[in-house]
Design a protein around this motif. Structure first.
Motif, PDB file in Angstrom:
ATOM      1  N   LEU A   1       3.325   5.407 -15.336  1.00  0.00           N
ATOM      2  CA  LEU A   1       3.178   5.294 -13.888  1.00  0.00           C
ATOM      3  C   LEU A   1       2.285   6.389 -13.317  1.00  0.00           C
ATOM      4  O   LEU A   1       1.646   6.194 -12.283  1.00  0.00           O
ATOM      5  CB  LEU A   1       4.561   5.348 -13.226  1.00  0.00           C
ATOM      6  N   GLU A   2       2.187   7.525 -14.006  1.00  0.00           N
ATOM      7  CA  GLU A   2       1.377   8.629 -13.500  1.00  0.00           C
ATOM      8  C   GLU A   2      -0.107   8.276 -13.401  1.00  0.00           C
ATOM      9  O   GLU A   2      -0.872   8.937 -12.692  1.00  0.00           O
ATOM     10  CB  GLU A   2       1.549   9.863 -14.386  1.00  0.00           C
ATOM     11  N   ASP A   3      -0.530   7.214 -14.095  1.00  0.00           N
ATOM     12  CA  ASP A   3      -1.930   6.783 -14.019  1.00  0.00           C
ATOM     13  C   ASP A   3      -2.194   5.841 -12.852  1.00  0.00           C
ATOM     14  O   ASP A   3      -3.328   5.404 -12.660  1.00  0.00           O
ATOM     15  CB  ASP A   3      -2.329   6.079 -15.324  1.00  0.00           C
ATOM     16  N   TYR A   4      -1.137   5.500 -12.101  1.00  0.00           N
ATOM     17  CA  TYR A   4      -1.262   4.550 -10.997  1.00  0.00           C
ATOM     18  C   TYR A   4      -0.681   5.201  -9.739  1.00  0.00           C
ATOM     19  O   TYR A   4       0.521   5.113  -9.477  1.00  0.00           O
ATOM     20  CB  TYR A   4      -0.512   3.257 -11.315  1.00  0.00           C
ATOM     21  N   GLU A   5      -1.513   5.861  -8.975  1.00  0.00           N
ATOM     22  CA  GLU A   5      -1.034   6.582  -7.793  1.00  0.00           C
ATOM     23  C   GLU A   5      -0.604   5.617  -6.685  1.00  0.00           C
ATOM     24  O   GLU A   5      -1.238   4.587  -6.468  1.00  0.00           O
ATOM     25  CB  GLU A   5      -2.130   7.511  -7.276  1.00  0.00           C
ATOM     26  N   GLN A   6       0.491   5.972  -5.985  1.00  0.00           N
ATOM     27  CA  GLN A   6       1.001   5.236  -4.828  1.00  0.00           C
ATOM     28  C   GLN A   6       1.264   3.765  -5.140  1.00  0.00           C
ATOM     29  O   GLN A   6       0.815   2.867  -4.422  1.00  0.00           O
ATOM     30  CB  GLN A   6       0.031   5.365  -3.645  1.00  0.00           C
ATOM     31  N   SER A   7       1.980   3.542  -6.222  1.00  0.00           N
ATOM     32  CA  SER A   7       2.362   2.174  -6.569  1.00  0.00           C
ATOM     33  C   SER A   7       3.549   1.736  -5.698  1.00  0.00           C
ATOM     34  O   SER A   7       4.483   2.505  -5.446  1.00  0.00           O
ATOM     35  CB  SER A   7       2.752   2.084  -8.040  1.00  0.00           C
ATOM     36  N   HIS A   8       3.516   0.487  -5.273  1.00  0.00           N
ATOM     37  CA  HIS A   8       4.574  -0.067  -4.415  1.00  0.00           C
ATOM     38  C   HIS A   8       5.580  -0.800  -5.294  1.00  0.00           C
ATOM     39  O   HIS A   8       5.204  -1.557  -6.201  1.00  0.00           O
ATOM     40  CB  HIS A   8       3.961  -1.024  -3.391  1.00  0.00           C
ATOM     41  N   ILE A   9       6.897  -0.592  -5.020  1.00  0.00           N
ATOM     42  CA  ILE A   9       7.935  -1.231  -5.811  1.00  0.00           C
ATOM     43  C   ILE A   9       8.973  -1.858  -4.878  1.00  0.00           C
ATOM     44  O   ILE A   9       9.320  -1.295  -3.827  1.00  0.00           O
ATOM     45  CB  ILE A   9       8.617  -0.233  -6.774  1.00  0.00           C
ATOM     46  N   VAL A  10       9.459  -3.035  -5.244  1.00  0.00           N
ATOM     47  CA  VAL A  10      10.537  -3.732  -4.531  1.00  0.00           C
ATOM     48  C   VAL A  10      11.538  -4.220  -5.572  1.00  0.00           C
ATOM     49  O   VAL A  10      11.146  -4.829  -6.575  1.00  0.00           O
ATOM     50  CB  VAL A  10      10.019  -4.919  -3.701  1.00  0.00           C
ATOM     51  N   ILE A  11      12.876  -3.945  -5.298  1.00  0.00           N
ATOM     52  CA  ILE A  11      13.942  -4.404  -6.180  1.00  0.00           C
ATOM     53  C   ILE A  11      14.805  -5.403  -5.392  1.00  0.00           C
ATOM     54  O   ILE A  11      15.244  -5.121  -4.265  1.00  0.00           O
ATOM     55  CB  ILE A  11      14.825  -3.237  -6.658  1.00  0.00           C
ATOM     56  N   TYR A  12      15.071  -6.577  -5.990  1.00  0.00           N
ATOM     57  CA  TYR A  12      15.877  -7.623  -5.356  1.00  0.00           C
ATOM     58  C   TYR A  12      17.160  -7.830  -6.155  1.00  0.00           C
ATOM     59  O   TYR A  12      17.153  -7.760  -7.396  1.00  0.00           O
ATOM     60  CB  TYR A  12      15.124  -8.950  -5.301  1.00  0.00           C
ATOM     61  N   ASN A  13      18.262  -8.130  -5.388  1.00  0.00           N
ATOM     62  CA  ASN A  13      19.464  -8.551  -6.098  1.00  0.00           C
ATOM     63  C   ASN A  13      19.385 -10.040  -6.366  1.00  0.00           C
ATOM     64  O   ASN A  13      18.396 -10.701  -6.028  1.00  0.00           O
ATOM     65  CB  ASN A  13      20.727  -8.161  -5.323  1.00  0.00           C
ATOM     66  N   ARG A  14      20.449 -10.615  -6.934  1.00  0.00           N
ATOM     67  CA  ARG A  14      20.366 -12.023  -7.359  1.00  0.00           C
ATOM     68  C   ARG A  14      20.379 -12.998  -6.192  1.00  0.00           C
ATOM     69  O   ARG A  14      20.137 -14.183  -6.371  1.00  0.00           O
ATOM     70  CB  ARG A  14      21.500 -12.345  -8.316  1.00  0.00           C
ATOM     71  N   TRP A  15      20.681 -12.500  -4.961  1.00  0.00           N
ATOM     72  CA  TRP A  15      20.612 -13.363  -3.770  1.00  0.00           C
ATOM     73  C   TRP A  15      19.304 -13.196  -3.009  1.00  0.00           C
ATOM     74  O   TRP A  15      19.154 -13.706  -1.927  1.00  0.00           O
ATOM     75  CB  TRP A  15      21.812 -13.034  -2.850  1.00  0.00           C
ATOM     76  N   GLY A  16      18.359 -12.450  -3.595  1.00  0.00           N
ATOM     77  CA  GLY A  16      17.059 -12.267  -2.969  1.00  0.00           C
ATOM     78  C   GLY A  16      17.006 -11.204  -1.904  1.00  0.00           C
ATOM     79  O   GLY A  16      16.026 -11.127  -1.157  1.00  0.00           O
ATOM     80  N   LYS A  17      18.047 -10.373  -1.800  1.00  0.00           N
ATOM     81  CA  LYS A  17      18.061  -9.297  -0.833  1.00  0.00           C
ATOM     82  C   LYS A  17      17.438  -8.039  -1.446  1.00  0.00           C
ATOM     83  O   LYS A  17      17.673  -7.702  -2.606  1.00  0.00           O
ATOM     84  CB  LYS A  17      19.487  -8.985  -0.391  1.00  0.00           C
ATOM     85  N   ILE A  18      16.662  -7.325  -0.624  1.00  0.00           N
ATOM     86  CA  ILE A  18      16.038  -6.088  -1.091  1.00  0.00           C
ATOM     87  C   ILE A  18      17.084  -4.991  -1.163  1.00  0.00           C
ATOM     88  O   ILE A  18      17.790  -4.719  -0.180  1.00  0.00           O
ATOM     89  CB  ILE A  18      14.893  -5.668  -0.151  1.00  0.00           C
ATOM     90  N   VAL A  19      17.169  -4.349  -2.334  1.00  0.00           N
ATOM     91  CA  VAL A  19      18.088  -3.220  -2.480  1.00  0.00           C
ATOM     92  C   VAL A  19      17.330  -1.900  -2.607  1.00  0.00           C
ATOM     93  O   VAL A  19      17.923  -0.822  -2.465  1.00  0.00           O
ATOM     94  CB  VAL A  19      19.023  -3.408  -3.682  1.00  0.00           C
ATOM     95  N   TYR A  20      16.035  -2.002  -2.897  1.00  0.00           N
ATOM     96  CA  TYR A  20      15.243  -0.778  -2.992  1.00  0.00           C
ATOM     97  C   TYR A  20      13.781  -1.130  -2.762  1.00  0.00           C
ATOM     98  O   TYR A  20      13.282  -2.158  -3.235  1.00  0.00           O
ATOM     99  CB  TYR A  20      15.405  -0.107  -4.362  1.00  0.00           C
ATOM    100  N   GLU A  21      13.057  -0.236  -2.031  1.00  0.00           N
ATOM    101  CA  GLU A  21      11.615  -0.422  -1.787  1.00  0.00           C
ATOM    102  C   GLU A  21      10.998   0.951  -1.585  1.00  0.00           C
ATOM    103  O   GLU A  21      11.587   1.829  -0.944  1.00  0.00           O
ATOM    104  CB  GLU A  21      11.382  -1.306  -0.569  1.00  0.00           C
ATOM    105  N   ASN A  22       9.769   1.114  -2.116  1.00  0.00           N
ATOM    106  CA  ASN A  22       9.079   2.400  -1.986  1.00  0.00           C
ATOM    107  C   ASN A  22       7.585   2.154  -2.085  1.00  0.00           C
ATOM    108  O   ASN A  22       7.127   1.461  -2.994  1.00  0.00           O
ATOM    109  CB  ASN A  22       9.537   3.367  -3.089  1.00  0.00           C
ATOM    110  N   ASP A  23       6.819   2.722  -1.111  1.00  0.00           N
ATOM    111  CA  ASP A  23       5.357   2.558  -1.114  1.00  0.00           C
ATOM    112  C   ASP A  23       4.660   3.565  -2.024  1.00  0.00           C
ATOM    113  O   ASP A  23       3.451   3.470  -2.240  1.00  0.00           O
ATOM    114  CB  ASP A  23       4.816   2.714   0.305  1.00  0.00           C
ATOM    115  N   ASN A  24       5.364   4.532  -2.513  1.00  0.00           N
ATOM    116  CA  ASN A  24       4.772   5.546  -3.390  1.00  0.00           C
ATOM    117  C   ASN A  24       5.814   5.928  -4.434  1.00  0.00           C
ATOM    118  O   ASN A  24       6.356   7.035  -4.428  1.00  0.00           O
ATOM    119  CB  ASN A  24       4.325   6.764  -2.586  1.00  0.00           C
ATOM    120  N   TYR A  25       6.077   4.981  -5.322  1.00  0.00           N
ATOM    121  CA  TYR A  25       7.159   5.185  -6.280  1.00  0.00           C
ATOM    122  C   TYR A  25       6.794   6.288  -7.268  1.00  0.00           C
ATOM    123  O   TYR A  25       5.683   6.329  -7.809  1.00  0.00           O
ATOM    124  CB  TYR A  25       7.460   3.881  -7.019  1.00  0.00           C
TER     125      TYR A  25
END
Length: 572
Positions: free
Chosen positions: A495-519
């Motif tokens: 990941l250190e080679d990809y600056e400011q990567s965006h990440i989204v984590i969904y539970n099994r019902w499609g709800k966001i449990v985690y999000e970060n614009d600079n993981y």
């Protein structure tokens, strides 16, 4: 031209080793009339070994040499055995092919060697010249080089002219294959060309300097005219002369006779051959050859130059040569203006006109440049000699390459797909290598640069292309955020080679449990809003790395096309 690249893949550049090609399936008469003869001579009465000339014999043929490794591009070859041997690679220090091993009786060959002649090859013909001289070029080669230099058993050859001598009397089997004076090549010595007179300048392992001294005390100085064949595999024969030229004064419209002869000396082993330049047996007072500088095979607009080289047999006075330019290329428009005549000054055997094509930035078919010389013969008629060149459009170097490569700790082969350019191409890598392709195993994100230079330095280069070799993102498929300091973090490798990567984590019902614009590899399994631990289970993630080069999922919709997605099992 210089072409700078940073890229991924390269197509192997084809390299060909030009081999001498020999054919000997036509009649002796055909080879003389259609290969050796040039303008200004009328040839008749061709014979072979005192018999009919309309016979096919293995000791007479034609050759082509695309690389001119012999010194001549094509012509007639005579040998003391099957001339197909000349087309073999030079892998043996002493070779023979064919031949009858029969003893010869030719008095002219016998006059230049004390040895019994075997496997004679004697071609004779009459000719009538239209000029005041004849000329032709040749190379003598032999398998007896260099071991038998200054030996007692050596092959013999000669070109014996008979007929009226303009200086008085007659030529009677006058050998024209004589060594030029090294200090004045336009003047000939009286010494015949042979293994014992043109050689490296030292006696061979099976020879003695005394044998060469007995022929000509100056023999070692004639090494100027020797060319060894120690490294070339393009043709057989272990050594040969440089290109030599025969000249003789003649009387216009008189009939002459010439004998071209070669044979094995002392025994029938270790063949020799003599190459005579195609079309060079002429009597026109002047000759012209067309060629391209630097050994190139094609002439391109704005890239290279060609020439028309004029030569003549004597230098007694000034000679003005008038000619006509024709062809589809226009003088002064498609190539820089050239004159319609040239003066060969007294004392000069040769002069040259250069052809420099003009870049017109338009796509055109191949164009021709043709030169025609009208020569007045001694009987008041006109003869012509001509030469021609072709001009092609220059195609700049172009590339079709992927933008990037997602790989790490795996073997990579960089092979560019390219076209155009004017060979030879010269490769120079940022890694220091100068081969056309390289292989390596990257362990970090980096770029690779290649410079390609061709022979067309005056043409502008196109836009550069970049290849980005980048280690791929490798998300885990399971992590255990239970504060035991082992696998507590959802850690994405590289990941250190990809600056400011965006990440989204969904539970099994499609709800966001985690999000970060600079993981930053710091999710520990807590909800991004409440901070509470989320329940164990399987979660879906989407990572959008900050990489403008790499398409991770080309066939996905817009959201996922530049993303990495998958499932991770959270366990506590």
């Amino acid at each position: 031209m210089r072409f700078i690249l940073i890229f991924l893949s390269l197509t192997l550049l084809y390299k060909a080793n030009s081999q001498v090609v020999v054919t000997n399936n036509q009649t002796v008469q055909w080879y003389i009339q259609n290969v050796l003869a040039g303008p200004g001579v009328q040839i008749s009465n061709v014979t072979y070994n005192a018999g009919a000339g309309n016979v096919v014999n293995e000791q007479v043929g034609s050759f082509t040499d695309a690389s001119s490794s012999i010194g001549l591009p094509q012509g007639l070859i005579l040998g003391s055995g099957d001339v197909q041997m000349a087309s073999q690679p030079n892998t043996s220090s002493g070779s023979s092919l064919g031949g009858t091993f029969s003893m010869g009786v030719d008095p002219d060959l016998a006059s230049i060697t004390p040895n019994q002649i075997y496997d004679e090859c004697i071609v004779e013909f009459d000719f009538i010249p239209v000029g005041d001289s004849i000329t032709f070029s040749y190379v003598f080669a032999s398998e007896e080089y260099p071991e038998y230099v200054c030996g007692s058993v050596n092959d013999a050859f000669g070109f014996f002219l008979s007929g009226p001598n303009p200086g008085g009397g007659n030529y009677t089997a006058q050998n024209l294959a004589l060594i030029p004076d090294p200090n004045n090549p336009s003047v000939y010595t009286s010494t015949p060309v042979s293994i014992n007179t043109v050689n490296p300048g030292v006696a061979g392992s099976s020879g003695s300097a005394a044998n060469c001294n007995a022929i000509d005390p100056n023999w070692s100085q004639y090494s100027f005219f020797y060319a060894g064949n120690n490294t070339s595999t393009n043709y057989e024969y272990d050594g040969n002369t440089v290109v030599l030229t025969c000249r003789a004064a003649v009387i216009c419209n008189e009939t002459y006779h010439i004998k071209l002869a070669i044979g094995d000396g002392g025994d029938g082993a270790f063949d020799s051959g003599v190459f005579l330049e195609g079309g060079s047996f002429t009597s026109v007072g002047v000759s012209v050859d067309a060629g391209i500088l630097n050994g190139a095979t094609n002439l391109y607009e704005g890239c290279n130059a060609a020439y028309f080289a004029f030569s003549r047999p004597d230098t007694l006075e000034d000679l003005t040569v008038n000619f006509i330019w024709s062809g589809t290329a226009i003088n002064g428009s498609d190539y820089f203006q050239v004159p319609d005549s040239i003066v060969l000054n007294e004392g000069a055997y040769t002069d040259t006109i250069f052809i420099l094509p003009i870049v017109d930035n338009s796509t055109e078919p191949t164009e021709t440049v043709e030169l025609l010389i009208l020569i007045e013969t001694c009987n008041g008629n006109f003869d012509t000699i001509s030469a021609s060149l072709t001009i092609d459009d220059y195609t700049p170097i172009s590339l079709s390459l992927p933008d990037s490569l997602n790989v790490c700790n795996e073997l990579v082969n960089l092979n560019p797909n390219y076209s155009g350019g004017l060979p030879p191409l010269v490769f120079s890598w940022s890694s220091g290598q100068q081969t056309d392709s390289i292989s390596f195993m990257p362990d970090l994100t980096q770029t690779y640069t290649l410079s390609i230079n061709d022979e067309c330095a005056s043409q502008p280069s196109e836009a550069s292309t970049e290849v980005w070799v980048q280690c791929p993102l490798l998300p885990p498929n399971v992590f255990t955020p239970n504060n035991d300091n082992e696998n507590d973090i959802f850690k994405i490798q590289n990941l250190e080679d990809y600056e400011q990567s965006h990440i989204v984590i969904y539970n099994r019902w499609g709800k966001i449990v985690y999000e970060n614009d600079n993981y930053q590899n710091d999710w520990n399994g807590t909800h991004y809003k409440s901070g509470n631990d989320i329940a164990p289970g399987v979660y879906f993630f989407i990572v959008q790395p900050n990489s403008y080069k790499y398409l991770y999922n080309e066939n996905k919709d817009e959201l996922l096309r530049n993303s990495i997605s998958g499932y991770v099992h959270l366990m506590r």
